[in-house]
Write an enzyme that holds these catalytic residues in place. Structure first.
Site, PDB file in Angstrom:
ATOM      1  N   ASP A 192     -10.938  -4.618  -4.815  1.00 54.81           N
ATOM      2  CA  ASP A 192      -9.765  -3.595  -4.679  1.00 54.81           C
ATOM      3  C   ASP A 192      -9.612  -3.161  -6.146  1.00 54.81           C
ATOM      4  O   ASP A 192      -9.411  -4.125  -6.698  1.00 54.81           O
ATOM      5  CB  ASP A 192      -8.826  -4.384  -3.751  1.00 54.81           C
ATOM      6  CG  ASP A 192      -7.766  -3.153  -3.260  1.00 54.81           C
ATOM      7  OD1 ASP A 192      -7.313  -2.391  -4.033  1.00 54.81           O
ATOM      8  OD2 ASP A 192      -7.648  -3.119  -2.176  1.00 54.81           O
ATOM      9  N   ILE A 193      -9.482  -1.700  -6.049  1.00 57.84           N
ATOM     10  CA  ILE A 193      -8.895  -1.457  -7.593  1.00 57.84           C
ATOM     11  C   ILE A 193      -7.266  -1.859  -7.726  1.00 57.84           C
ATOM     12  O   ILE A 193      -7.034  -1.524  -8.860  1.00 57.84           O
ATOM     13  CB  ILE A 193      -9.359   0.257  -7.702  1.00 57.84           C
ATOM     14  CG1 ILE A 193      -8.673   0.886  -6.541  1.00 57.84           C
ATOM     15  CG2 ILE A 193     -10.722   0.280  -7.540  1.00 57.84           C
ATOM     16  CD1 ILE A 193      -8.591   2.539  -6.877  1.00 57.84           C
TER      17      ILE A 193
ATOM     18  N   ASN B 281      -5.864  -3.069   8.476  1.00 57.36           N
ATOM     19  CA  ASN B 281      -4.640  -2.148   8.843  1.00 57.36           C
ATOM     20  C   ASN B 281      -5.278  -1.061   9.799  1.00 57.36           C
ATOM     21  O   ASN B 281      -6.412  -0.517   9.557  1.00 57.36           O
ATOM     22  CB  ASN B 281      -4.000  -1.417   7.726  1.00 57.36           C
ATOM     23  CG  ASN B 281      -3.532  -2.266   6.601  1.00 57.36           C
ATOM     24  OD1 ASN B 281      -2.957  -3.581   7.249  1.00 57.36           O
ATOM     25  ND2 ASN B 281      -3.750  -2.218   5.518  1.00 57.36           N
TER      26      ASN B 281
ATOM     27  N   GLY C 185      -0.231   0.823   8.103  1.00 60.63           N
ATOM     28  CA  GLY C 185      -0.643   0.970   6.473  1.00 60.63           C
ATOM     29  C   GLY C 185      -1.936   1.327   6.046  1.00 60.63           C
ATOM     30  O   GLY C 185      -2.370   1.392   5.075  1.00 60.63           O
ATOM     31  N   GLN C 186      -2.741   1.999   7.213  1.00 59.02           N
ATOM     32  CA  GLN C 186      -3.933   2.350   6.772  1.00 59.02           C
ATOM     33  C   GLN C 186      -4.057   3.823   6.056  1.00 59.02           C
ATOM     34  O   GLN C 186      -3.422   4.491   6.532  1.00 59.02           O
ATOM     35  CB  GLN C 186      -4.860   2.550   8.159  1.00 59.02           C
ATOM     36  CG  GLN C 186      -6.450   2.747   7.992  1.00 59.02           C
ATOM     37  CD  GLN C 186      -7.191   3.020   9.036  1.00 59.02           C
ATOM     38  OE1 GLN C 186      -6.831   2.994  10.193  1.00 59.02           O
ATOM     39  NE2 GLN C 186      -8.457   3.051   8.862  1.00 59.02           N
TER      40      GLN C 186
ATOM     41  N   HIS D 220     -11.952  -1.185   6.921  1.00 55.56           N
ATOM     42  CA  HIS D 220     -12.368  -2.191   5.759  1.00 55.56           C
ATOM     43  C   HIS D 220     -11.324  -3.535   6.314  1.00 55.56           C
ATOM     44  O   HIS D 220     -10.461  -3.234   6.731  1.00 55.56           O
ATOM     45  CB  HIS D 220     -12.005  -1.599   4.365  1.00 55.56           C
ATOM     46  CG  HIS D 220     -10.610  -0.975   4.399  1.00 55.56           C
ATOM     47  ND1 HIS D 220     -10.161   0.486   5.046  1.00 55.56           N
ATOM     48  CD2 HIS D 220      -9.419  -1.314   3.804  1.00 55.56           C
ATOM     49  CE1 HIS D 220      -8.923   0.790   4.821  1.00 55.56           C
ATOM     50  NE2 HIS D 220      -8.523  -0.211   4.000  1.00 55.56           N
TER      51      HIS D 220
ATOM     52  N   HIS E 184      -9.481  -6.472   4.117  1.00 53.88           N
ATOM     53  CA  HIS E 184      -8.999  -6.835   2.895  1.00 53.88           C
ATOM     54  C   HIS E 184      -9.258  -8.567   2.805  1.00 53.88           C
ATOM     55  O   HIS E 184      -8.917  -9.322   3.922  1.00 53.88           O
ATOM     56  CB  HIS E 184      -7.488  -6.718   2.809  1.00 53.88           C
ATOM     57  CG  HIS E 184      -7.259  -5.447   2.632  1.00 53.88           C
ATOM     58  ND1 HIS E 184      -6.988  -4.736   1.603  1.00 53.88           N
ATOM     59  CD2 HIS E 184      -7.129  -4.391   3.774  1.00 53.88           C
ATOM     60  CE1 HIS E 184      -6.533  -3.507   1.663  1.00 53.88           C
ATOM     61  NE2 HIS E 184      -6.805  -3.137   3.042  1.00 53.88           N
TER      62      HIS E 184
END
Length: 111
Positions: free
Chosen positions: A28-29, A84, A90-91, A97, A99
């Site tokens: 994750d960035i 999410n 919170g998507q 995806h 997390h």
């Protein structure tokens, strides 16, 4: 949707940690834990609700990828998997995806 599809297509760079024919995993960035990896299907699926309409092979591939990432990242003390769904959930990227968060003790509730 286009963002993660761009990563799958190799058009957008990512720090890939795991890949097979069906699944891609990358860092994750904007990490929320010492280890924060996103595991995505290469095929565009909007969210986990849409995943339920897919064949079992993609479910299995995603589960195996999560396990492989946890092993590879040495998360033997535990980790959290979050997906999410929708704006209220919170998507922000509408490509399924997961997390995978770990590397420290995680608190509950998450937010």
């Amino acid at each position: 949707a286009a963002f993660f599809c761009g990563i799958v297509a190799g058009e957008i760079p990512a720090s890939v940690v795991y890949e097979n024919e069906q699944v891609l995993a990358f860092r994750d960035i904007d990490p929320k834990a010492p280890t924060h990896i996103l595991v995505i299907p290469k095929r565009h699926i909007t969210d986990i609700v849409s995943l339920s309409d897919q064949s079992d092979d993609i479910h299995i591939a995603l589960s195996k990828a999560i396990r492989a990432v946890a092993d590879q990242e040495e998360l033997s003390n535990g980790f959290r998997v979050v997906s999410n769904v929708g704006v209220d959930g919170g998507q922000t990227v509408f490509h399924l995806h997961y997390h995978v968060l770990g590397g420290r003790e995680l608190t509950w509730p998450p937010g």
